[in-house]
Design an enzyme around this catalytic site. Structure first.
Site, PDB file in Angstrom:
ATOM      1  N   ASP A 204       0.864  -1.183   0.000  1.00  0.00           N
ATOM      2  CA  ASP A 204       0.000   0.000   0.000  1.00  0.00           C
ATOM      3  C   ASP A 204       0.897   1.228   0.000  1.00  0.00           C
ATOM      4  O   ASP A 204       1.575   1.500   0.985  1.00  0.00           O
ATOM      5  CB  ASP A 204      -0.898  -0.046   1.236  1.00  0.00           C
ATOM      6  CG  ASP A 204      -1.904   1.090   1.302  1.00  0.00           C
ATOM      7  OD1 ASP A 204      -1.923   1.938   0.392  1.00  0.00           O
ATOM      8  OD2 ASP A 204      -2.666   1.125   2.281  1.00  0.00           O
TER       9      ASP A 204
ATOM     10  N   ASP B 280       1.040   5.082  -0.003  1.00  0.00           N
ATOM     11  CA  ASP B 280       0.227   6.259   0.296  1.00  0.00           C
ATOM     12  C   ASP B 280       0.767   7.509  -0.396  1.00  0.00           C
ATOM     13  O   ASP B 280       1.981   7.692  -0.511  1.00  0.00           O
ATOM     14  CB  ASP B 280       0.201   6.523   1.804  1.00  0.00           C
ATOM     15  CG  ASP B 280      -0.555   5.463   2.581  1.00  0.00           C
ATOM     16  OD1 ASP B 280      -1.418   4.803   1.990  1.00  0.00           O
ATOM     17  OD2 ASP B 280      -0.269   5.305   3.789  1.00  0.00           O
TER      18      ASP B 280
ATOM     19  N   SER C 174      -5.877   3.368  -5.076  1.00  0.00           N
ATOM     20  CA  SER C 174      -6.551   3.219  -3.786  1.00  0.00           C
ATOM     21  C   SER C 174      -7.808   4.089  -3.729  1.00  0.00           C
ATOM     22  O   SER C 174      -7.987   4.982  -4.557  1.00  0.00           O
ATOM     23  CB  SER C 174      -5.587   3.595  -2.657  1.00  0.00           C
ATOM     24  OG  SER C 174      -5.290   4.973  -2.717  1.00  0.00           O
TER      25      SER C 174
ATOM     26  N   HIS D 103      -2.210   0.347  -4.706  1.00  0.00           N
ATOM     27  CA  HIS D 103      -2.132  -0.974  -4.081  1.00  0.00           C
ATOM     28  C   HIS D 103      -1.475  -1.907  -5.097  1.00  0.00           C
ATOM     29  O   HIS D 103      -2.024  -2.125  -6.174  1.00  0.00           O
ATOM     30  CB  HIS D 103      -3.520  -1.511  -3.732  1.00  0.00           C
ATOM     31  CG  HIS D 103      -4.210  -0.744  -2.661  1.00  0.00           C
ATOM     32  ND1 HIS D 103      -5.567  -0.839  -2.439  1.00  0.00           N
ATOM     33  CD2 HIS D 103      -3.743   0.130  -1.744  1.00  0.00           C
ATOM     34  CE1 HIS D 103      -5.899  -0.065  -1.421  1.00  0.00           C
ATOM     35  NE2 HIS D 103      -4.823   0.535  -0.988  1.00  0.00           N
TER      36      HIS D 103
ATOM     37  N   GLU E  38       3.076   0.497   3.218  1.00  0.00           N
ATOM     38  CA  GLU E  38       2.614  -0.547   4.127  1.00  0.00           C
ATOM     39  C   GLU E  38       2.656  -1.869   3.381  1.00  0.00           C
ATOM     40  O   GLU E  38       2.311  -1.928   2.195  1.00  0.00           O
ATOM     41  CB  GLU E  38       1.191  -0.248   4.599  1.00  0.00           C
ATOM     42  CG  GLU E  38       1.136   1.017   5.443  1.00  0.00           C
ATOM     43  CD  GLU E  38      -0.281   1.516   5.647  1.00  0.00           C
ATOM     44  OE1 GLU E  38      -0.773   1.424   6.784  1.00  0.00           O
ATOM     45  OE2 GLU E  38      -0.869   1.989   4.662  1.00  0.00           O
TER      46      GLU E  38
END
Length: 160
Positions: A66, A68, A97, A104, A126
């Site tokens: 993930d 961001d 996302s 993602h 992540e």
């Protein structure tokens, strides 16, 4: 189009506007309780919440990276640090996302302990492989394929 490797697993949930997992009936779902998960078909048919989510489980080696705040929603331009991760991930399924400014990256690797890697500029990567669910949009990034690549090297590099 979502990868069959995801669609054929009965690990789908719905999600609320604030990204909480929901059952297809609209009750609270859990990323660790298979009784609250559903088939892709049933989750897609449900009108609970605002969208879909996929649960990552120790049953297999499906993982999600993930990224961001790495995508400019107006231009589609990817931040240089994220472009390196995308390049290293190779040919695999990537979607935008729910926020519209993150990505993602889906694939396979042995990730039993999720990690959040804070970057010096405040952004984060992540890495999750079990006990979490990921909000799905189906908004494929560019012409990425509907397959899951081996992300082991990328995960090792990020967590080194």
């Amino acid at each position: 189009m979502l990868p069959d490797e995801l669609k054929t697993r009965d690990r789908w949930v719905r999600r609320s506007a604030d990204k909480a997992p929901l059952t297809v009936a609209g009750m609270a779902a859990s990323s660790t309780d298979p009784r609250t998960w559903s088939t892709h078909k049933d989750a897609t048919a449900s009108t609970a919440g605002v969208g879909l989510g996929f649960v990552l489980s120790e049953e297999d080696d499906i993982v999600c990276l993930d990224l961001d705040h790495c995508l400019n929603p107006l231009t589609g331009r990817v931040a240089p640090w994220a472009a390196v991760i995308l390049r290293d991930a190779g040919t695999t399924y990537v979607e935008v996302s729910p926020s519209g400014d993150g990505l993602h990256i889906w694939g396979r690797a042995d990730v039993r302990q999720g990690r959040r890697i804070r970057r010096p500029d405040g952004t984060a990567v992540e890495i999750y492989g079990t006990g979490r669910y990921i909000a799905m949009t189906g908004r494929r990034r560019g012409s990425c394929p509907s397959i899951l690549a081996d992300l082991s090297v990328v995960v090792s590099t990020l967590t080194a």
